[in-house]
Design a protein around this motif. Sequence first.
Motif, PDB file in Angstrom:
ATOM      1  N   VAL A   1       0.856  -1.172   0.000  1.00  0.00           N
ATOM      2  CA  VAL A   1       0.000   0.000   0.000  1.00  0.00           C
ATOM      3  C   VAL A   1       0.901   1.233   0.000  1.00  0.00           C
ATOM      4  CG1 VAL A   1      -0.228   0.126   2.517  1.00  0.00           C
ATOM      5  CG2 VAL A   1      -2.022   1.022   1.072  1.00  0.00           C
ATOM      6  N   GLU A   2       0.461   2.267  -0.696  1.00  0.00           N
ATOM      7  CA  GLU A   2       1.224   3.518  -0.745  1.00  0.00           C
ATOM      8  C   GLU A   2       0.373   4.643  -0.177  1.00  0.00           C
ATOM      9  OE1 GLU A   2       3.397   6.560  -3.899  1.00  0.00           O
ATOM     10  OE2 GLU A   2       2.956   4.507  -4.525  1.00  0.00           O
ATOM     11  N   ARG A  49      10.736  10.955  -1.537  1.00  0.00           N
ATOM     12  CA  ARG A  49      10.917  11.755  -0.317  1.00  0.00           C
ATOM     13  C   ARG A  49       9.703  11.844   0.588  1.00  0.00           C
ATOM     14  NH1 ARG A  49      12.033  17.265  -1.394  1.00  0.00           N
ATOM     15  NH2 ARG A  49      11.732  17.542   0.809  1.00  0.00           N
ATOM     16  N   THR A  50       8.491  11.526   0.087  1.00  0.00           N
ATOM     17  CA  THR A  50       7.310  11.779   0.908  1.00  0.00           C
ATOM     18  C   THR A  50       6.337  10.615   1.027  1.00  0.00           C
ATOM     19  OG1 THR A  50       6.169  12.746  -0.995  1.00  0.00           O
ATOM     20  CG2 THR A  50       7.354  14.268   0.456  1.00  0.00           C
ATOM     21  N   SER A  51       6.235   9.749   0.042  1.00  0.00           N
ATOM     22  CA  SER A  51       5.237   8.673   0.070  1.00  0.00           C
ATOM     23  C   SER A  51       5.741   7.483   0.870  1.00  0.00           C
ATOM     24  CB  SER A  51       4.891   8.224  -1.349  1.00  0.00           C
ATOM     25  OG  SER A  51       4.208   9.248  -2.024  1.00  0.00           O
ATOM     26  N   LEU A  52       4.868   6.958   1.710  1.00  0.00           N
ATOM     27  CA  LEU A  52       5.182   5.793   2.531  1.00  0.00           C
ATOM     28  C   LEU A  52       4.609   4.550   1.856  1.00  0.00           C
ATOM     29  CD1 LEU A  52       6.126   4.466   5.225  1.00  0.00           C
ATOM     30  CD2 LEU A  52       3.846   5.005   6.126  1.00  0.00           C
ATOM     31  N   VAL A  53       5.459   3.575   1.583  1.00  0.00           N
ATOM     32  CA  VAL A  53       5.035   2.317   0.984  1.00  0.00           C
ATOM     33  C   VAL A  53       5.221   1.216   2.019  1.00  0.00           C
ATOM     34  CG1 VAL A  53       5.443   0.635  -0.847  1.00  0.00           C
ATOM     35  CG2 VAL A  53       5.656   3.072  -1.335  1.00  0.00           C
ATOM     36  N   ILE A  54       4.135   0.509   2.330  1.00  0.00           N
ATOM     37  CA  ILE A  54       4.172  -0.593   3.296  1.00  0.00           C
ATOM     38  C   ILE A  54       3.880  -1.881   2.536  1.00  0.00           C
ATOM     39  CG2 ILE A  54       3.249  -1.544   5.445  1.00  0.00           C
ATOM     40  CD1 ILE A  54       2.177   1.299   6.063  1.00  0.00           C
ATOM     41  N   ARG A  55       4.797  -2.829   2.626  1.00  0.00           N
ATOM     42  CA  ARG A  55       4.616  -4.133   1.987  1.00  0.00           C
ATOM     43  C   ARG A  55       4.055  -5.133   2.994  1.00  0.00           C
ATOM     44  NH1 ARG A  55       9.409  -2.140   0.506  1.00  0.00           N
ATOM     45  NH2 ARG A  55      10.585  -3.387   1.975  1.00  0.00           N
ATOM     46  N   ASN A  56       3.434  -6.175   2.475  1.00  0.00           N
ATOM     47  CA  ASN A  56       2.900  -7.259   3.310  1.00  0.00           C
ATOM     48  C   ASN A  56       1.999  -6.727   4.422  1.00  0.00           C
ATOM     49  OD1 ASN A  56       4.485  -9.111   1.792  1.00  0.00           O
ATOM     50  ND2 ASN A  56       6.240  -8.619   3.079  1.00  0.00           N
ATOM     51  N   THR A  57       1.061  -5.873   4.057  1.00  0.00           N
ATOM     52  CA  THR A  57       0.168  -5.308   5.072  1.00  0.00           C
ATOM     53  C   THR A  57      -0.741  -6.385   5.661  1.00  0.00           C
ATOM     54  OG1 THR A  57      -1.399  -4.676   3.345  1.00  0.00           O
ATOM     55  CG2 THR A  57       0.123  -2.977   4.109  1.00  0.00           C
ATOM     56  N   THR A  58      -1.046  -6.201   6.923  1.00  0.00           N
ATOM     57  CA  THR A  58      -1.968  -7.088   7.629  1.00  0.00           C
ATOM     58  C   THR A  58      -2.994  -6.212   8.351  1.00  0.00           C
ATOM     59  OG1 THR A  58      -0.777  -7.108   9.740  1.00  0.00           O
ATOM     60  CG2 THR A  58      -0.073  -8.723   8.058  1.00  0.00           C
ATOM     61  N   ARG A  59      -3.962  -6.853   8.989  1.00  0.00           N
ATOM     62  CA  ARG A  59      -4.958  -6.086   9.741  1.00  0.00           C
ATOM     63  C   ARG A  59      -4.322  -5.282  10.871  1.00  0.00           C
ATOM     64  NH1 ARG A  59      -9.301 -10.818   9.798  1.00  0.00           N
ATOM     65  NH2 ARG A  59      -7.399 -11.820  10.449  1.00  0.00           N
TER      66      ARG A  59
END
Length: 88
Positions: A1-2, A49-59
């Motif tokens: 998710v970004e 520089r600004t966007s947060l990318v999270i891999r393998n997101t869970t609840r």
Amino acid sequence: VELSCIIKSTVTPEPRIEWKKIRDGETSYVFFDNKMQGDFVTRAEILSRTSLVIRNTTRMDTATYRCEVAAPYDTKTIDEINIQLTVQ
């Protein structure tokens, strides 16, 4: 998710950007002092520089994420945006 935190204009050459996670009334750092924190170290990164990318997101990632920008040379020296992430 970004998750995107867009800075429209700034005269501060390198504004300080921090990401925080707020869940159940508890606030924790996600990105602080130009480094990922906690369990985000191995599964998240900052893009452009600004966007947060999270891999393998869970609840467990369901929370409000706050992007805080500090630009001391600008008219508005600090600003923030809250993004609600819901992982089904």
